[in-house]
Design an enzyme around this catalytic site. Structure first.
Site, PDB file in Angstrom:
ATOM      1  N   THR A  99       0.770  -1.783  11.378  1.00 56.73           N
ATOM      2  CA  THR A  99       0.920  -0.257  11.516  1.00 56.73           C
ATOM      3  C   THR A  99      -0.117   0.546  10.702  1.00 56.73           C
ATOM      4  O   THR A  99      -0.787   1.416  11.190  1.00 56.73           O
ATOM      5  CB  THR A  99       1.972   0.133  10.828  1.00 56.73           C
ATOM      6  N   THR A 133      -2.968   6.587  -0.738  1.00 56.35           N
ATOM      7  CA  THR A 133      -2.633   6.396  -1.868  1.00 56.35           C
ATOM      8  C   THR A 133      -3.660   5.954  -3.010  1.00 56.35           C
ATOM      9  O   THR A 133      -4.863   5.745  -2.510  1.00 56.35           O
ATOM     10  CB  THR A 133      -1.645   4.946  -1.866  1.00 56.35           C
ATOM     11  N   ASP A 134      -3.233   6.392  -4.100  1.00 50.89           N
ATOM     12  CA  ASP A 134      -4.351   5.964  -5.090  1.00 50.89           C
ATOM     13  C   ASP A 134      -4.559   4.518  -5.462  1.00 50.89           C
ATOM     14  O   ASP A 134      -5.664   4.040  -6.063  1.00 50.89           O
ATOM     15  CB  ASP A 134      -3.822   6.409  -6.633  1.00 50.89           C
ATOM     16  N   GLU A 135      -3.838   3.558  -4.596  1.00 50.26           N
ATOM     17  CA  GLU A 135      -3.699   2.326  -4.948  1.00 50.26           C
ATOM     18  C   GLU A 135      -5.065   1.794  -4.303  1.00 50.26           C
ATOM     19  O   GLU A 135      -5.468   0.486  -4.736  1.00 50.26           O
ATOM     20  CB  GLU A 135      -2.524   1.508  -4.322  1.00 50.26           C
ATOM     21  N   TYR A 159      -0.988  -4.493   1.070  1.00 48.92           N
ATOM     22  CA  TYR A 159      -0.674  -2.870   1.182  1.00 48.92           C
ATOM     23  C   TYR A 159      -1.822  -2.195   0.813  1.00 48.92           C
ATOM     24  O   TYR A 159      -2.181  -1.432   1.647  1.00 48.92           O
ATOM     25  CB  TYR A 159       0.526  -2.488   0.149  1.00 48.92           C
ATOM     26  N   ALA A 161      -5.035  -2.950   0.468  1.00 47.40           N
ATOM     27  CA  ALA A 161      -6.146  -3.142   1.451  1.00 47.40           C
ATOM     28  C   ALA A 161      -5.945  -2.506   2.728  1.00 47.40           C
ATOM     29  O   ALA A 161      -6.719  -2.188   3.268  1.00 47.40           O
ATOM     30  CB  ALA A 161      -6.309  -4.679   1.407  1.00 47.40           C
ATOM     31  N   LYS A 163      -4.154   0.108   3.496  1.00 46.83           N
ATOM     32  CA  LYS A 163      -4.417   1.589   3.558  1.00 46.83           C
ATOM     33  C   LYS A 163      -6.072   1.803   3.408  1.00 46.83           C
ATOM     34  O   LYS A 163      -6.489   2.891   3.861  1.00 46.83           O
ATOM     35  CB  LYS A 163      -3.603   2.011   2.200  1.00 46.83           C
ATOM     36  N   PRO A 214      15.732  -4.412 -13.182  1.00 44.91           N
ATOM     37  CA  PRO A 214      14.721  -5.324 -13.273  1.00 44.91           C
ATOM     38  C   PRO A 214      13.311  -4.829 -13.363  1.00 44.91           C
ATOM     39  O   PRO A 214      12.888  -4.168 -12.900  1.00 44.91           O
ATOM     40  CB  PRO A 214      14.816  -5.970 -11.926  1.00 44.91           C
ATOM     41  N   TYR A 216       9.451  -5.895 -14.268  1.00 39.02           N
ATOM     42  CA  TYR A 216       8.429  -6.909 -13.626  1.00 39.02           C
ATOM     43  C   TYR A 216       7.691  -7.125 -15.033  1.00 39.02           C
ATOM     44  O   TYR A 216       7.106  -6.072 -15.698  1.00 39.02           O
ATOM     45  CB  TYR A 216       7.458  -6.543 -12.583  1.00 39.02           C
TER      46      TYR A 216
HETATM   47  P1  NAD Z   1       8.253   5.245   3.924  1.00 39.54           P
HETATM   48  O1  NAD Z   1       8.139   3.761   3.870  1.00 39.54           O
HETATM   49  O2  NAD Z   1       9.427   5.853   2.903  1.00 39.54           O
HETATM   50  O3  NAD Z   1       8.353   6.078   5.348  1.00 39.54           O
HETATM   51  C1  NAD Z   1       7.301   5.426   6.113  1.00 39.54           C
HETATM   52  C2  NAD Z   1       7.804   5.962   7.491  1.00 39.54           C
HETATM   53  O4  NAD Z   1       6.991   5.569   8.467  1.00 39.54           O
HETATM   54  C3  NAD Z   1       9.387   5.581   7.978  1.00 39.54           C
HETATM   55  O5  NAD Z   1      10.091   6.596   8.412  1.00 39.54           O
HETATM   56  C4  NAD Z   1       8.848   4.718   8.878  1.00 39.54           C
HETATM   57  O6  NAD Z   1       9.855   4.404   9.856  1.00 39.54           O
HETATM   58  C5  NAD Z   1       7.852   5.068   9.415  1.00 39.54           C
HETATM   59  N1  NAD Z   1       6.993   4.318  10.416  1.00 39.54           N
HETATM   60  C6  NAD Z   1       6.509   2.937   9.884  1.00 39.54           C
HETATM   61  N2  NAD Z   1       5.626   2.424  10.751  1.00 39.54           N
HETATM   62  C7  NAD Z   1       5.569   3.223  11.765  1.00 39.54           C
HETATM   63  C8  NAD Z   1       4.689   3.223  12.997  1.00 39.54           C
HETATM   64  N3  NAD Z   1       4.116   2.262  13.386  1.00 39.54           N
HETATM   65  N4  NAD Z   1       4.878   4.189  13.997  1.00 39.54           N
HETATM   66  C9  NAD Z   1       5.619   5.506  13.610  1.00 39.54           C
HETATM   67  N5  NAD Z   1       6.465   5.318  12.337  1.00 39.54           N
HETATM   68  C10 NAD Z   1       6.407   4.086  11.686  1.00 39.54           C
HETATM   69  O7  NAD Z   1       6.769   5.867   2.972  1.00 39.54           O
HETATM   70  P2  NAD Z   1       6.600   7.024   2.000  1.00 39.54           P
HETATM   71  O8  NAD Z   1       6.803   6.598   0.786  1.00 39.54           O
HETATM   72  O9  NAD Z   1       7.223   8.025   2.675  1.00 39.54           O
HETATM   73  O10 NAD Z   1       4.805   7.085   2.461  1.00 39.54           O
HETATM   74  C11 NAD Z   1       4.243   8.059   3.498  1.00 39.54           C
HETATM   75  C12 NAD Z   1       3.051   7.770   3.187  1.00 39.54           C
HETATM   76  O11 NAD Z   1       2.398   8.203   1.877  1.00 39.54           O
HETATM   77  C13 NAD Z   1       2.431   6.416   3.542  1.00 39.54           C
HETATM   78  O12 NAD Z   1       1.464   6.517   4.166  1.00 39.54           O
HETATM   79  C14 NAD Z   1       2.110   5.933   2.001  1.00 39.54           C
HETATM   80  O13 NAD Z   1       1.077   4.824   2.109  1.00 39.54           O
HETATM   81  C15 NAD Z   1       1.778   7.248   1.475  1.00 39.54           C
HETATM   82  N6  NAD Z   1       1.902   7.272  -0.035  1.00 39.54           N
HETATM   83  C16 NAD Z   1       2.960   6.971  -0.308  1.00 39.54           C
HETATM   84  C17 NAD Z   1       3.394   7.298  -1.889  1.00 39.54           C
HETATM   85  C18 NAD Z   1       4.495   6.915  -2.635  1.00 39.54           C
HETATM   86  O14 NAD Z   1       4.793   6.903  -3.798  1.00 39.54           O
HETATM   87  N7  NAD Z   1       5.641   6.745  -1.814  1.00 39.54           N
HETATM   88  C19 NAD Z   1       2.276   7.578  -2.779  1.00 39.54           C
HETATM   89  C20 NAD Z   1       0.950   7.643  -2.241  1.00 39.54           C
HETATM   90  C21 NAD Z   1       0.805   7.799  -0.661  1.00 39.54           C
HETATM   91  P1  TYD Z   2       7.021   0.916  -6.842  1.00 37.65           P
HETATM   92  O1  TYD Z   2       8.196   1.862  -6.943  1.00 37.65           O
HETATM   93  O2  TYD Z   2       7.236  -0.524  -6.006  1.00 37.65           O
HETATM   94  O3  TYD Z   2       5.694   1.346  -6.605  1.00 37.65           O
HETATM   95  P2  TYD Z   2       4.180   0.887  -6.333  1.00 37.65           P
HETATM   96  O4  TYD Z   2       4.114  -0.904  -6.682  1.00 37.65           O
HETATM   97  O5  TYD Z   2       3.573   1.276  -5.217  1.00 37.65           O
HETATM   98  O6  TYD Z   2       3.345   1.421  -7.812  1.00 37.65           O
HETATM   99  O7  TYD Z   2       6.829   0.035  -8.276  1.00 37.65           O
HETATM  100  C1  TYD Z   2       6.098   0.964  -9.357  1.00 37.65           C
HETATM  101  C2  TYD Z   2       6.119   0.036 -10.602  1.00 37.65           C
HETATM  102  O8  TYD Z   2       7.300  -0.625 -10.948  1.00 37.65           O
HETATM  103  C3  TYD Z   2       5.241  -1.137 -10.307  1.00 37.65           C
HETATM  104  O9  TYD Z   2       4.322  -1.408 -11.428  1.00 37.65           O
HETATM  105  C4  TYD Z   2       6.151  -2.127  -9.952  1.00 37.65           C
HETATM  106  C5  TYD Z   2       7.325  -1.917 -10.962  1.00 37.65           C
HETATM  107  N1  TYD Z   2       8.532  -2.365 -10.512  1.00 37.65           N
HETATM  108  C6  TYD Z   2       9.390  -3.079 -11.445  1.00 37.65           C
HETATM  109  O10 TYD Z   2       9.147  -3.179 -12.496  1.00 37.65           O
HETATM  110  N2  TYD Z   2      10.713  -3.539 -11.115  1.00 37.65           N
HETATM  111  C7  TYD Z   2      11.207  -3.220  -9.784  1.00 37.65           C
HETATM  112  O11 TYD Z   2      12.276  -3.826  -9.426  1.00 37.65           O
HETATM  113  C8  TYD Z   2      10.234  -2.540  -8.925  1.00 37.65           C
HETATM  114  C9  TYD Z   2      10.842  -2.276  -7.446  1.00 37.65           C
HETATM  115  C10 TYD Z   2       9.128  -2.169  -9.438  1.00 37.65           C
END
Ligand code: NAD
Ligand code: TYD
Length: 350
Positions: A99, A133-135, A159, A161, A163, A214, A216
């Site tokens: 994706t 993402t900032d990652e 993930y 990589a 993005k 939990p 980590y």
């Molecule tokens: P999410 O996992 O909650 O939602 C992703 C959505 O995309 C889902 O509704 C899923 O059904 C849909 N999807 C997945 N594969 C698809 C495909 N092939 N075609 C069409 N739809 C598809 O993710 P999110 O947390 O809402 O993140 C949204 C975007 O923002 C992502 O690109 C993520 O990398 C980016 N982002 C997220 C965060 C965060 O903290 N959540 C931070 C920075 C950037």
């Molecule tokens: P997460 O919400 O998975 O976001 P991201 O990995 O994209 O930053 O995790 C946020 C932080 O919390 C991350 O450092 C991993 C940690 N974490 C835990 O310590 N326990 C958990 O059960 C989860 C899901 C995440």
């Protein structure tokens, strides 16, 4: 209309709801594959709104995307669709490559085919916003400066990589074909409609269910937390006034260690939903660390503030309180997402 991809997910869903809450805005075609992370309950308030057109489908489906762009004379695309969970990417990276990389490639190609046929002034006005993402910048040491748009890409997880690869494709489609793109790189979001596999909603719901919280490793990993509505507003600003071919870092100026985040959740729950005995903090446990766990992320959001005047409205303290209250008030939504497949994931991971 505008085309939003991934609009049944966490951030995309919030974006669609916020956008359509303003009656003066144009409609949204919402293309979402409805993976485990997509949830139509998030959009139930739009059931009778003719400005919301939901299509279940894949961003990798070139013909479908091209057809939607033409049929609805789309003027902008905002790409939220992605596989987004680091832990899942460690267990199974394949969907992330499919994706985030190949899907973004097909989406870009469909948009390029559509955009290249547009006539002036629609062609100049068209926008493709890529939400990232900032990652992608990797991990910071304790005293290193926060990520600016000039930092090198150093992604560490499957993930991040995937993005990073998608960001490179978007950049190349601008430089090579002139596609009018803008990319945003945002820090960790939290807020309503967040799928409870991520740290904050997982801990709110586990606490209420009497389960363990939990952490980590040592829990001293730092993330920069942004309330999701602030992110959605930043995206609106970038769509309106962002410069073509640019990237904008979006962050909350809210760096917090994971353990402190979970302790804050416990303190607020102790106040809003006190337990009969003790504190929710008694449920905190330390478990095996995530492989390759990035130690610290922090965003320098100076560019978006100085160019577009955006700053987050919520502090962490105000945003986390709203979020916890939302989960307390929306147990029906929670019951809908906590399905069999979600329980399978919890068993595999914990
Ligand atoms: P999410 O996992 O909650 O939602 C992703 C959505 O995309 C889902 O509704 C899923 O059904 C849909 N999807 C997945 N594969 C698809 C495909 N092939 N075609 C069409 N739809 C598809 O993710 P999110 O947390 O809402 O993140 C949204 C975007 O923002 C992502 O690109 C993520 O990398 C980016 N982002 C997220 C965060 C965060 O903290 N959540 C931070 C920075 C950037
Ligand atoms: P997460 O919400 O998975 O976001 P991201 O990995 O994209 O930053 O995790 C946020 C932080 O919390 C991350 O450092 C991993 C940690 N974490 C835990 O310590 N326990 C958990 O059960 C989860 C899901 C995440």
């Amino acid at each position: 209309m505008i085309l939003v991809t991934g609009g049944a997910g966490f951030i995309g869903g919030n974006f669609v709801l916020d956008w359509l809450s303003d009656p003066s805005r144009e409609g949204i075609v919402n293309l979402d594959k409805l993976t485990y992370a997509g949830n139509l309950d998030t959009l139930s308030s739009l059931a009778d709104d003719p400005r919301h057109v939901f299509i279940q489908g894949d961003i990798a489906d070139y013909a479908l995307v091209l057809n939607l762009l033409k049929k609805h004379t789309i003027r902008a695309v905002i790409n939220f669709a992605a596989e987004s969970h680091v832990d899942r990417s460690i267990h199974g990276p394949s969907d992330f490559i499919q994706t985030n990389i190949l899907g973004t490639f097909q989406l870009l190609e469909a948009i390029r085919a559509y955009w290249s046929e547009l006539k002036s002034p629609d062609k100049e006005a068209f926008r493709f916003l890529h939400i990232s993402t900032d990652e992608v910048y990797g991990s910071l040491g304790p005293s290193e400066a926060a990520f600016s748009e000039l930092n090198a890409y150093e992604p560490n997880s499957p993930y991040s990589a995937s993005k990073a690869a998608s960001d490179h494709l978007v950049r190349a489609w601008h430089h090579t074909y002139g596609l009018p793109v803008i990319t945003t790189n945002c820090s960790n979001n939290y807020g309503p409609y967040h799928f409870p596999e991520k740290l904050i909603p997982l801990c709110i719901l586990n606490a209420l269910a009497g389960k363990s919280l939990p952490i980590y490793g040592d829990g001293q990993q730092i993330r920069d937390w942004l309330y999701v509505k602030d992110h959605c507003f930043a995206i609106q600003q970038v769509l309106e006034a962002g410069r073509l071919g640019q990237t904008y870092n979006v962050g909350g100026w809210n760096e917090k260690p994971n353990l402190a985040v979970v302790q804050t959740i416990c303190t607020i729950l102790d106040e809003l939903r006190p337990k009969d005995n003790g504190s929710y903090a008694d449920q905190i446990i330390f478990i095996k660390d995530r492989p390759g766990h990035d130690r610290r992320y922090a965003i320098d959001a100076t560019k978006i503030e100085s160019e577009l005047g955006w700053r987050p409205a919520e502090t962490f303290e105000s945003g986390i309180r709203k979020t916890i209250q939302w989960y307390l008030n929306n147990s029906e939504w929670v019951d809908g997402v906590v399905s069999g497949s979600y329980r399978d994931w919890l068993e595999k991971q914990y």
